[in-house]
Design a protein around this motif. Structure first.
Motif, PDB file in Angstrom:
ATOM      1  N   ILE A 165       0.973  -1.321  -0.066  1.00  0.00           N
ATOM      2  CA  ILE A 165      -0.059  -0.071  -0.068  1.00  0.00           C
ATOM      3  C   ILE A 165       0.918   1.142  -0.155  1.00  0.00           C
ATOM      4  CG2 ILE A 165      -1.758   1.128   1.010  1.00  0.00           C
ATOM      5  CD1 ILE A 165      -2.449  -1.380   2.912  1.00  0.00           C
ATOM      6  N   VAL A 166       0.622   1.961  -0.841  1.00  0.00           N
ATOM      7  CA  VAL A 166       1.474   3.342  -1.080  1.00  0.00           C
ATOM      8  C   VAL A 166       0.642   4.396  -0.384  1.00  0.00           C
ATOM      9  CG1 VAL A 166       2.620   4.912  -2.714  1.00  0.00           C
ATOM     10  CG2 VAL A 166       2.465   2.457  -3.151  1.00  0.00           C
ATOM     11  N   PHE A 167       1.498   5.408   0.362  1.00  0.00           N
ATOM     12  CA  PHE A 167       1.031   6.391   1.316  1.00  0.00           C
ATOM     13  C   PHE A 167       1.902   7.677   0.735  1.00  0.00           C
ATOM     14  CE2 PHE A 167      -0.266   2.951   3.683  1.00  0.00           C
ATOM     15  CZ  PHE A 167      -1.296   3.142   4.213  1.00  0.00           C
ATOM     16  N   HIS A 168       1.394   8.708   0.682  1.00  0.00           N
ATOM     17  CA  HIS A 168       1.946  10.165   0.278  1.00  0.00           C
ATOM     18  C   HIS A 168       2.858  10.444   1.806  1.00  0.00           C
ATOM     19  CE1 HIS A 168       3.075  14.346  -0.171  1.00  0.00           C
ATOM     20  NE2 HIS A 168       2.906  13.969  -1.628  1.00  0.00           N
ATOM     21  N   LEU A 169       3.996  10.988   1.284  1.00  0.00           N
ATOM     22  CA  LEU A 169       4.822  11.305   2.548  1.00  0.00           C
ATOM     23  C   LEU A 169       4.105  11.990   3.846  1.00  0.00           C
ATOM     24  CD1 LEU A 169       8.032  11.124   3.177  1.00  0.00           C
ATOM     25  CD2 LEU A 169       8.032  13.279   2.529  1.00  0.00           C
ATOM     26  N   LYS A 170       3.158  12.646   3.354  1.00  0.00           N
ATOM     27  CA  LYS A 170       2.528  13.545   4.550  1.00  0.00           C
ATOM     28  C   LYS A 170       1.442  12.690   5.206  1.00  0.00           C
ATOM     29  CE  LYS A 170      -0.578  15.286   0.950  1.00  0.00           C
ATOM     30  NZ  LYS A 170      -1.257  16.704   0.473  1.00  0.00           N
ATOM     31  N   ASP A 171       1.313  11.375   4.793  1.00  0.00           N
ATOM     32  CA  ASP A 171       0.229  10.460   5.426  1.00  0.00           C
ATOM     33  C   ASP A 171       0.915   9.584   6.197  1.00  0.00           C
ATOM     34  OD1 ASP A 171      -2.051  11.612   4.826  1.00  0.00           O
ATOM     35  OD2 ASP A 171      -2.119  10.660   2.684  1.00  0.00           O
ATOM     36  N   LEU A 172       2.176   9.672   6.641  1.00  0.00           N
ATOM     37  CA  LEU A 172       2.781   8.991   7.480  1.00  0.00           C
ATOM     38  C   LEU A 172       1.996   8.387   8.673  1.00  0.00           C
ATOM     39  CD1 LEU A 172       5.336   6.965   8.225  1.00  0.00           C
ATOM     40  CD2 LEU A 172       6.400   9.273   9.176  1.00  0.00           C
ATOM     41  N   PRO A 173       1.344   9.367   9.449  1.00  0.00           N
ATOM     42  CA  PRO A 173       0.956   9.113  10.799  1.00  0.00           C
ATOM     43  C   PRO A 173      -0.354   7.895  10.309  1.00  0.00           C
ATOM     44  CG  PRO A 173       1.006  11.521  10.538  1.00  0.00           C
ATOM     45  CD  PRO A 173       1.441  11.036   9.284  1.00  0.00           C
ATOM     46  N   LEU A 174      -1.138   8.194   9.311  1.00  0.00           N
ATOM     47  CA  LEU A 174      -2.022   7.051   8.917  1.00  0.00           C
ATOM     48  C   LEU A 174      -1.807   5.962   8.506  1.00  0.00           C
ATOM     49  CD1 LEU A 174      -5.012   6.474   8.264  1.00  0.00           C
ATOM     50  CD2 LEU A 174      -4.535   7.270   5.873  1.00  0.00           C
ATOM     51  N   ALA A 175      -0.166   5.884   7.806  1.00  0.00           N
ATOM     52  CA  ALA A 175       0.164   4.664   7.516  1.00  0.00           C
ATOM     53  C   ALA A 175       0.972   3.966   8.872  1.00  0.00           C
ATOM     54  CB  ALA A 175       1.372   4.898   6.719  1.00  0.00           C
ATOM     55  N   LEU A 176       1.237   4.509   9.679  1.00  0.00           N
ATOM     56  CA  LEU A 176       1.756   3.916  11.070  1.00  0.00           C
ATOM     57  C   LEU A 176       0.479   3.361  11.760  1.00  0.00           C
ATOM     58  CD1 LEU A 176       4.034   6.647  12.057  1.00  0.00           C
ATOM     59  CD2 LEU A 176       4.678   4.431  11.706  1.00  0.00           C
ATOM     60  N   LEU A 177      -0.532   4.080  11.739  1.00  0.00           N
ATOM     61  CA  LEU A 177      -1.545   3.679  12.521  1.00  0.00           C
ATOM     62  C   LEU A 177      -2.122   2.329  11.840  1.00  0.00           C
ATOM     63  CD1 LEU A 177      -3.563   4.046  14.834  1.00  0.00           C
ATOM     64  CD2 LEU A 177      -5.032   5.486  13.607  1.00  0.00           C
ATOM     65  N   ILE A 178      -2.482   2.340  10.564  1.00  0.00           N
ATOM     66  CA  ILE A 178      -2.958   1.236  10.080  1.00  0.00           C
ATOM     67  C   ILE A 178      -1.852  -0.038  10.058  1.00  0.00           C
ATOM     68  CG2 ILE A 178      -3.166   0.147   7.479  1.00  0.00           C
ATOM     69  CD1 ILE A 178      -4.202   2.670   6.645  1.00  0.00           C
ATOM     70  N   GLN A 179      -0.796   0.229   9.945  1.00  0.00           N
ATOM     71  CA  GLN A 179       0.182  -0.872  10.466  1.00  0.00           C
ATOM     72  C   GLN A 179       0.201  -1.470  11.682  1.00  0.00           C
ATOM     73  OE1 GLN A 179       4.173   0.244  11.410  1.00  0.00           O
ATOM     74  NE2 GLN A 179       4.970  -1.186  10.291  1.00  0.00           N
ATOM     75  N   LYS A 180      -0.202  -0.447  12.662  1.00  0.00           N
ATOM     76  CA  LYS A 180      -0.389  -0.956  14.097  1.00  0.00           C
ATOM     77  C   LYS A 180      -1.543  -1.710  14.163  1.00  0.00           C
ATOM     78  CE  LYS A 180      -0.199   0.958  18.715  1.00  0.00           C
ATOM     79  NZ  LYS A 180      -1.753   0.833  19.136  1.00  0.00           N
ATOM     80  N   ASN A 181      -2.517  -1.269  13.824  1.00  0.00           N
ATOM     81  CA  ASN A 181      -3.798  -1.793  13.687  1.00  0.00           C
ATOM     82  C   ASN A 181      -3.934  -3.110  13.262  1.00  0.00           C
ATOM     83  OD1 ASN A 181      -6.528  -1.931  14.488  1.00  0.00           O
ATOM     84  ND2 ASN A 181      -7.135  -0.335  13.433  1.00  0.00           N
ATOM     85  N   LEU A 182      -3.243  -3.417  11.907  1.00  0.00           N
ATOM     86  CA  LEU A 182      -2.941  -4.536  11.329  1.00  0.00           C
ATOM     87  C   LEU A 182      -2.138  -5.656  12.281  1.00  0.00           C
ATOM     88  CD1 LEU A 182      -2.614  -3.877   7.692  1.00  0.00           C
ATOM     89  CD2 LEU A 182      -4.557  -5.101   8.859  1.00  0.00           C
ATOM     90  N   GLY A 183      -1.026  -4.972  12.699  1.00  0.00           N
ATOM     91  CA  GLY A 183      -0.075  -5.881  13.480  1.00  0.00           C
ATOM     92  C   GLY A 183       0.804  -6.749  12.618  1.00  0.00           C
ATOM     93  N   PHE A 184       1.069  -6.284  11.699  1.00  0.00           N
ATOM     94  CA  PHE A 184       2.319  -6.787  10.519  1.00  0.00           C
ATOM     95  C   PHE A 184       2.600  -5.607   9.649  1.00  0.00           C
ATOM     96  CE2 PHE A 184      -1.923  -8.809   9.399  1.00  0.00           C
ATOM     97  CZ  PHE A 184      -1.956  -8.197   8.396  1.00  0.00           C
ATOM     98  N   GLY A 185       3.686  -6.169   8.834  1.00  0.00           N
ATOM     99  CA  GLY A 185       3.990  -5.365   7.656  1.00  0.00           C
ATOM    100  C   GLY A 185       5.277  -4.329   8.158  1.00  0.00           C
ATOM    101  N   SER A 186       6.056  -4.155   6.995  1.00  0.00           N
ATOM    102  CA  SER A 186       7.236  -2.977   7.126  1.00  0.00           C
ATOM    103  C   SER A 186       6.773  -1.567   6.496  1.00  0.00           C
ATOM    104  CB  SER A 186       8.345  -3.825   6.528  1.00  0.00           C
ATOM    105  OG  SER A 186       8.788  -4.927   7.380  1.00  0.00           O
ATOM    106  N   LEU A 187       7.317  -0.823   7.130  1.00  0.00           N
ATOM    107  CA  LEU A 187       6.882   0.714   6.332  1.00  0.00           C
ATOM    108  C   LEU A 187       8.305   1.134   5.992  1.00  0.00           C
ATOM    109  CD1 LEU A 187       4.541   2.428   5.823  1.00  0.00           C
ATOM    110  CD2 LEU A 187       5.020   3.567   7.949  1.00  0.00           C
ATOM    111  N   ILE A 188       8.202   1.358   4.563  1.00  0.00           N
ATOM    112  CA  ILE A 188       9.571   1.593   3.991  1.00  0.00           C
ATOM    113  C   ILE A 188       9.453   2.942   3.079  1.00  0.00           C
ATOM    114  CG2 ILE A 188      11.421   0.877   2.516  1.00  0.00           C
ATOM    115  CD1 ILE A 188      10.214  -2.118   2.716  1.00  0.00           C
ATOM    116  N   ARG A 189      10.344   3.758   3.328  1.00  0.00           N
ATOM    117  CA  ARG A 189      10.319   5.040   2.562  1.00  0.00           C
ATOM    118  C   ARG A 189      10.955   4.546   1.222  1.00  0.00           C
ATOM    119  NH1 ARG A 189      11.744  10.658   2.348  1.00  0.00           N
ATOM    120  NH2 ARG A 189      11.334  11.222   0.385  1.00  0.00           N
TER     121      ARG A 189
END
Length: 353
Positions: free
Chosen positions: A112-136
C-alpha cells in the motif's frame, strides 16, 4: 490531543525501535537529542521522517486456513476502508516463477502506497493490522507498507476476500491460487465481488483517500466572483491486467448522481473521470464522508472544502470578507498545505478479532 506536524525535513538522522507489546514506540535522534514517541495516540514530532519501521506486535489470533472472524460492529468499517484504500493505491504481487535465475526464492506481497504527508495514517494502519514493514520509497515522496510474511499475507487475504469491488480482485484470486498450490490444506475459496450499496460501508472513503481530489475554483473577474467546489476521481480505463474499470466507477458516479466521462482518449492510457459539478452531488458526498470519514491529510482538505461549500446558501453575500475567507481556505489546501493536525486519527476504526 492535537498533534501538529509542519513540513517534513528529510535531512534529519534517526533511529527506531518497536516493542512487542500492544503499544509501539519509535526513538528518533537528531544531532542534539533523542525523543521517545508513544504511538498509542500517534503523535508525530516535528521534522522527523523514519526510513523504515518494522511492526513486531501481534494483537490478535487468527486461523490462517479459514475466513477472518471479527466483530462486525467494531471492524467492518476498518475492513471496508482498508479494502478501498488497497484497491486505490495498493498492489498485489504474485510471483510468476518460484526462483530467480540466481536461485533466490520469490514470495508474494501486498503493498500500500502512502504519500509522505500521510505517514501518521500509515503507521496507525500498520499498528492496527499488527504486521508489515513501512519503507520510505527512494526518489519519491511516498512510503510503502509492505506485507510479505506468510501470516500477514494470509490474514490480509482473508480480510480482502469478498470485500473488493474492482478488477483488482483478480490479482487477489491469483494470490489465492498461489497460496492453495503451496499449501493445499488452506483450501481458500475465491469470494465474489461485493455488490452492496456504497452507502453501507467505508469502501468509498478508502478509495477517495487514495485517488480522490478536492478542489476549489475561484474566478474573480466579472461583477460577481465565481466559486466552484469540485470533487473528482479518475482511473485508467484498463488496469495492468487488461480488466476494464468502468463498472465500479459507474457505481460511484451513480451514487453521487454525476456522469462518468472519458478523458485522455488520445493517450497511451485513457481514463474514466467522475466529477461533482453541483451542490446536490457535493452534499451527497459530504453526508457520506460524515458517516465514513477520511483519515489522511485529505481529511484536512475536505474540511476546508466543506467550509467553503457551506458558504453557499441563500444568505451568502459576495462581500470582501467572505471572498477573502474563501481564498484563505483555498490557499491551505492540497499541495499548498504546510501545517497538518492529526487529532482526527483518535476516531480511527479498530480491528477487533
Amino acid at each position: 490531543k492535537c498533534y501538529i506536524v509542519p513540513a517534513l525535513n528529510l535531512a534529519i538522522c534517526w533511529k527506531h525501535f518497536l516493542n512487542s507489546y500492544s503499544y509501539s514506540y519509535i526513538l528518533f535522534e537528531s544531532q542534539s537529542a533523542g525523543n521517545l514517541l508513544d504511538f498509542n495516540l500517534l503523535g508525530l514530532l516535528r521534522e522527523y521522517t523514519p526510513e523504515i519501521i518494522c511492526c513486531n506486535s501481534l494483537f490478535f489470533n487468527l486461523n490462517n486456513s479459514g475466513p477472518a472472524t471479527y466483530s462486525l460492529n467494531n471492524s467492518y468499517k476498518f475492513i471496508s476502508y482498508l479494502t478501498g484504500l488497497i484497491e486505490g493505491d495498493g498492489t498485489i504481487i504474485v510471483p510468476k516463477t518460484e526462483r530467480s535465475y540466481k536461485g533466490k526464492l520469490y514470495y508474494p506481497s501486498i503493498q500500500i502506497v502512502f504519500h509522505l504527508k500521510d505517514l501518521p495514517l500509515a503507521l496507525l494502519i500498520q499498528k492496527n493490522l499488527g504486521f508489515g514493514s513501512l519503507i520510505r520509497k527512494k526518489g519519491v515522496n511516498a512510503y510503502t507498507l509492505n506485507i510479505n510474511d506468510k501470516n500477514g499475507i494470509l490474514k490480509l487475504v482473508n480480510l480482502l476476500n469478498g470485500n473488493m469491488r474492482t478488477p483488482k480482485t483478480y490479482s487477489l484470486y491469483n494470490l489465492i491460487d498461489w497460496l492453495n498450490i503451496k499449501n493445499p490444506n488452506l483450501n481458500l475459496t475465491k469470494l465474489p465481488l461485493k455488490t452492496d450499496a456504497l452507502k453501507n460501508d467505508a469502501w468509498l472513503s478508502g478509495m477517495i483517500e487514495s485517488d480522490g481530489h478536492f478542489s476549489v475554483r475561484t474566478t474573480m473577474s466579472g461583477k460577481y466572483p465565481k466559486i466552484e467546489c469540485k470533487f473528482e476521481l479518475s482511473q485508467r480505463k484498463k488496469d495492468h491486467l487488461g480488466y476494464n474499470n468502468e463498472k465500479f466507477l459507474a457505481d460511484i458516479a451513480e451514487f453521487l448522481n454525476v456522469s462518468l466521462k472519458n478523458i485522455r482518449e488520445n493517450t497511451p492510457h485513457p481514463q474514466y473521470r467522475l466529477r461533482t459539478l453541483n451542490l446536490e452531488s457535493n452534499l451527497i458526498l459530504v453526508n457520506y464522508l460524515n458517516e465514513y470519514p477520511l483519515f489522511g491529510a485529505k481529511f484536512l482538505d475536505l474540511s476546508n472544502w466543506t467550509e467553503i461549500l457551506n458558504l453557499f446558501n441563500p444568505k451568502f453575500k459576495y462581500s470582501k470578507e467572505n471572498i477573502d475567507k474563501v481564498l484563505i481556505l483555498k490557499s491551505e489546501m492540497n499541495d499548498k498545505r504546510t501545517i497538518f493536525t492529526w487529532n482526527h486519527l483518535n476516531k480511527f476504526y479498530n480491528l477487533d478479532y
